[in-house]
Design an enzyme around this catalytic site. Structure first.
Site, PDB file in Angstrom:
ATOM      1  N   TRP A  11      -2.010  -5.514  -0.204  1.00 50.12           N
ATOM      2  CA  TRP A  11      -2.261  -6.144  -1.621  1.00 50.12           C
ATOM      3  C   TRP A  11      -0.980  -5.197  -2.380  1.00 50.12           C
ATOM      4  CZ3 TRP A  11      -5.895 -10.755  -0.875  1.00 50.12           C
ATOM      5  CH2 TRP A  11      -5.495 -11.586  -1.572  1.00 50.12           C
TER       6      TRP A  11
ATOM      7  N   SER B 188     -14.404   0.370  -8.930  1.00 50.33           N
ATOM      8  CA  SER B 188     -13.832   2.030  -9.016  1.00 50.33           C
ATOM      9  C   SER B 188     -14.969   2.367  -7.932  1.00 50.33           C
ATOM     10  CB  SER B 188     -13.514   2.215 -10.398  1.00 50.33           C
ATOM     11  OG  SER B 188     -14.307   3.735 -10.410  1.00 50.33           O
TER      12      SER B 188
ATOM     13  N   ARG C  26       3.135 -12.708   3.166  1.00 53.55           N
ATOM     14  CA  ARG C  26       1.629 -11.804   4.274  1.00 53.55           C
ATOM     15  C   ARG C  26       0.671 -13.252   4.968  1.00 53.55           C
ATOM     16  NH1 ARG C  26       2.025  -6.580   4.179  1.00 53.55           N
ATOM     17  NH2 ARG C  26       2.398  -6.032   1.781  1.00 53.55           N
TER      18      ARG C  26
HETATM   19  C1  LIG Z   1       4.834  -7.575   8.045  1.00 55.34           C
HETATM   20  C2  LIG Z   1       5.369  -6.167   7.204  1.00 55.34           C
HETATM   21  C3  LIG Z   1       5.283  -5.039   7.654  1.00 55.34           C
HETATM   22  C4  LIG Z   1       5.899  -4.181   6.161  1.00 55.34           C
HETATM   23  N1  LIG Z   1       6.128  -2.765   6.574  1.00 55.34           N
HETATM   24  C5  LIG Z   1       5.580  -2.102   5.695  1.00 55.34           C
HETATM   25  C6  LIG Z   1       5.926  -0.304   6.467  1.00 55.34           C
HETATM   26  O1  LIG Z   1       6.382  -0.439   7.598  1.00 55.34           O
HETATM   27  N2  LIG Z   1       5.686   0.602   5.357  1.00 55.34           N
HETATM   28  C7  LIG Z   1       6.194   0.464   4.383  1.00 55.34           C
HETATM   29  O2  LIG Z   1       6.473   0.943   3.418  1.00 55.34           O
HETATM   30  N3  LIG Z   1       5.530  -0.501   3.834  1.00 55.34           N
HETATM   31  C8  LIG Z   1       5.432  -2.088   4.548  1.00 55.34           C
HETATM   32  N4  LIG Z   1       5.535  -3.020   4.093  1.00 55.34           N
HETATM   33  C9  LIG Z   1       5.997  -3.907   2.478  1.00 55.34           C
HETATM   34  C10 LIG Z   1       7.011  -3.985   2.044  1.00 55.34           C
HETATM   35  O3  LIG Z   1       7.971  -3.344   2.180  1.00 55.34           O
HETATM   36  C11 LIG Z   1       6.996  -4.727   0.996  1.00 55.34           C
HETATM   37  O4  LIG Z   1       7.034  -3.102  -0.032  1.00 55.34           O
HETATM   38  C12 LIG Z   1       5.789  -5.326   0.547  1.00 55.34           C
HETATM   39  O5  LIG Z   1       5.657  -6.325   1.239  1.00 55.34           O
HETATM   40  C13 LIG Z   1       5.773  -6.106  -0.753  1.00 55.34           C
HETATM   41  O6  LIG Z   1       7.119  -6.888  -1.617  1.00 55.34           O
HETATM   42  P1  LIG Z   1       8.116  -6.520  -2.149  1.00 55.34           P
HETATM   43  O7  LIG Z   1       8.636  -5.917  -3.007  1.00 55.34           O
HETATM   44  O8  LIG Z   1       9.052  -8.401  -1.865  1.00 55.34           O
HETATM   45  O9  LIG Z   1       6.568  -7.350  -2.948  1.00 55.34           O
HETATM   46  P2  LIG Z   1       6.972  -6.825  -4.782  1.00 55.34           P
HETATM   47  O10 LIG Z   1       6.687  -5.271  -5.210  1.00 55.34           O
HETATM   48  O11 LIG Z   1       5.773  -7.981  -5.963  1.00 55.34           O
HETATM   49  O12 LIG Z   1       8.267  -7.468  -5.556  1.00 55.34           O
HETATM   50  C14 LIG Z   1       8.745  -9.042  -5.932  1.00 55.34           C
HETATM   51  C15 LIG Z   1      10.400  -9.187  -6.169  1.00 55.34           C
HETATM   52  O13 LIG Z   1      10.737  -7.630  -7.110  1.00 55.34           O
HETATM   53  C16 LIG Z   1      11.649  -7.162  -6.963  1.00 55.34           C
HETATM   54  N5  LIG Z   1      10.956  -6.023  -6.918  1.00 55.34           N
HETATM   55  C17 LIG Z   1       9.878  -4.694  -7.358  1.00 55.34           C
HETATM   56  N6  LIG Z   1      10.210  -4.121  -7.457  1.00 55.34           N
HETATM   57  C18 LIG Z   1      11.627  -3.634  -7.417  1.00 55.34           C
HETATM   58  C19 LIG Z   1      12.441  -2.646  -7.344  1.00 55.34           C
HETATM   59  N7  LIG Z   1      11.906  -1.262  -8.195  1.00 55.34           N
HETATM   60  N8  LIG Z   1      13.675  -2.294  -7.270  1.00 55.34           N
HETATM   61  C20 LIG Z   1      13.958  -3.473  -7.342  1.00 55.34           C
HETATM   62  N9  LIG Z   1      13.824  -4.571  -7.151  1.00 55.34           N
HETATM   63  C21 LIG Z   1      12.482  -5.187  -7.300  1.00 55.34           C
HETATM   64  C22 LIG Z   1      12.059  -7.929  -5.250  1.00 55.34           C
HETATM   65  O14 LIG Z   1      12.545  -8.558  -5.997  1.00 55.34           O
HETATM   66  C23 LIG Z   1      10.954  -7.887  -4.945  1.00 55.34           C
HETATM   67  O15 LIG Z   1      10.916  -8.437  -3.491  1.00 55.34           O
HETATM   68  C24 LIG Z   1       5.750  -4.250   4.625  1.00 55.34           C
HETATM   69  C25 LIG Z   1       5.675  -5.485   4.502  1.00 55.34           C
HETATM   70  C26 LIG Z   1       5.278  -6.717   5.482  1.00 55.34           C
HETATM   71  C27 LIG Z   1       5.254  -7.709   5.006  1.00 55.34           C
END
Ligand SMILES: Cc1cc2nc3c(=O)[nH]c(=O)nc-3n(C[C@H](O)[C@H](O)[C@H](O)COP(=O)(O)OP(=O)(O)OC[C@H]3O[C@@H](n4cnc5c(N)ncnc54)[C@H](O)[C@@H]3O)c2cc1C
Length: 209
Positions: free
Chosen positions: A61, A73, A170
């Site tokens: 999450w 905590s 999710r």
């Molecule tokens: C089925 C599934 C499998 C996964 N497997 C793995 C895994 O094996 N290993 C792993 O490490 N993670 C894994 N993840 C996590 C995934 O890679 C994302 O980190 C996580 O789902 C958060 O998504 P997000 O970055 O879109 O969301 P948020 O962090 O809430 O970001 C929302 C949006 O803001 C923008 N954003 C946020 N931060 C940045 C930034 N620094 N630069 C540019 N744009 C940004 C992007 O558009 C992003 O989509 C998995 C996720 C899913 C759903």
């Protein structure tokens, strides 16, 4: 905070206008914002969710950075002996190759035995935790023996745009079953607060704006 009307009014800011009540045209406006991925007006609706979840779910999450979190905590509070044990049908078997796994319930006989192993392991861990605490080991150190299925509690503050991104990922069948249950519960709340924006999200293939 906020509702469908607020989304429409934030979009209307472009024309220096706002409505006091939700109008028929607002539905079309919200659909258009969703279709064209004009996401900012959706940021004007903000939710606070109070969550109790196993640590391994919280860990996934918290990868969602566009949100705020406050968590119980384990340094300052003794953690209750409360851990997640999957139901028998969720003691899953993994099949297939990397990036292309499928998961299926195990034979009930096996699941029963494995569920018992999980329960006993957790109970032993909590016994060790309490032994360490009773000898004066600090909570922040004693907790190191606890498993990742220990329940934690946290509050998350998330705007609607980011919440759509969360549930898009999710609630998807490829997501971990346990986090999917929370995501689907979040969707029910979202649908109650912003029914028109939620419908637009679903109609536009669940792509976050
Ligand atoms: C089925 C599934 C499998 C996964 N497997 C793995 C895994 O094996 N290993 C792993 O490490 N993670 C894994 N993840 C996590 C995934 O890679 C994302 O980190 C996580 O789902 C958060 O998504 P997000 O970055 O879109 O969301 P948020 O962090 O809430 O970001 C929302 C949006 O803001 C923008 N954003 C946020 N931060 C940045 C930034 N620094 N630069 C540019 N744009 C940004 C992007 O558009 C992003 O989509 C998995 C996720 C899913 C759903």
């Amino acid at each position: 905070m906020g509702n469908d009307l607020r989304i429409a009014n934030l979009a209307r800011q472009s024309f220096g206008k706002s409505n006091q009540t939700f109008q028929t045209g607002d539905k079309g406006l919200i659909n258009r914002l969703m279709k064209d991925r004009h996401g900012t007006p959706f940021e004007g609706v903000v939710f606070t969710f109070s969550v109790k979840a196993p640590i391994f779910v919280a860990r996934e999450w918290f990868r969602h950075r566009i949100a705020s979190y406050s968590e119980l905590s384990g340094r300052y509070s003794e953690l209750p002996p409360d851990f997640y044990i999957p139901e028998l049908e969720q003691i899953r078997e993994q099949k297939g190759k990397a990036m292309d796994y499928t998961f299926a319930p195990m034979e009930l006989y096996g699941a029963d035995a494995f569920q018992q192993i999980m329960r006993e392991t957790c109970e032993r861990s909590f016994e060790s935790y309490h032994t360490l605490l009773s000898h004066g080991v600090a909570k922040e150190v004693a907790r190191d023996v606890l498993p990742v299925n220990t329940y934690t509690t946290f509050s998350t503050i998330i705007n609607l745009r980011s919440a759509f991104n969360f549930v898009s990922q999710r609630s998807h069948p490829s997501a971990l079953w346990e986090i999917r249950q929370y995501s689907q519960a979040m969707e029910l709340e979202i649908a109650k607060v912003v029914p028109h924006a939620y419908k637009a999200f679903v109609d536009k293939n669940r792509v976050a704006p």
